[in-house]
Enzyme design. Sequence first.
Site, PDB file in Angstrom:
ATOM      1  N   HIS A  19     -36.038 -10.267  23.995  1.00  0.00           N
ATOM      2  CA  HIS A  19     -36.938  -9.845  25.073  1.00  0.00           C
ATOM      3  C   HIS A  19     -36.229  -8.908  26.053  1.00  0.00           C
ATOM      4  CE1 HIS A  19     -41.020 -10.342  26.124  1.00  0.00           C
ATOM      5  NE2 HIS A  19     -40.914 -11.226  27.086  1.00  0.00           N
ATOM      6  N   ASN A  67     -42.492 -10.779  33.432  1.00  0.00           N
ATOM      7  CA  ASN A  67     -43.931 -10.770  33.687  1.00  0.00           C
ATOM      8  C   ASN A  67     -44.305 -10.308  35.087  1.00  0.00           C
ATOM      9  OD1 ASN A  67     -43.874 -11.792  31.127  1.00  0.00           O
ATOM     10  ND2 ASN A  67     -44.603 -13.826  31.676  1.00  0.00           N
TER      11      ASN A  67
END
EC number: 3.1.1.29
Length: 176
Positions: A19, A67
């Site tokens: 990620h 996020n």
Amino acid sequence: MKLIVGLGNPGQNYQFTLHNIGFMMIDYLLNTIITDKKIVKKHNSYIYKANVGSNLVLFVKPQTYMNSSGHAVKKILNEYKIILNDLLVLSDDIYLPEGNYKLKLKGGHGGHNGLRNIIDCLQTKKFKRLKIGVSQDHNISLEDYLLTPIDDKKKLMVQKSFPIISNIIKNFIQDC
């Protein structure tokens, strides 16, 4: 002025996870094409200011979690008065095989929550993104796959496209 944002999560625990491939790509660029840079910590981000040729470029690693990256990106765009056409976001993509990449001039988030947050904060899908393939392992949860540190063999596999991606980014920087 160009803004290149690598998406990732802050902290040692996430440093070498799939990620964080956006952060890894920024680090690669800073170590290969940049000779003189200045670092600033601002807007919950590490902002590396560098001249590439005759262009001033901001290489950014938001220190919010993935996020929430859009908040930092929006603040930086506003402060430096950078237009959306001069923004490039680097992110992982589970739908692309490892070592592959895809440059998109605009579009949706493709299920990527970091891109989703940037789209929400900027209220537009009209920015460039370079998606770097990390594939997907359907034998474990997506969260575990993306957030578990990878071994050196896997790291080499996903980073094999970095020299080519670096050239794409250089072209983006030189595009006036």
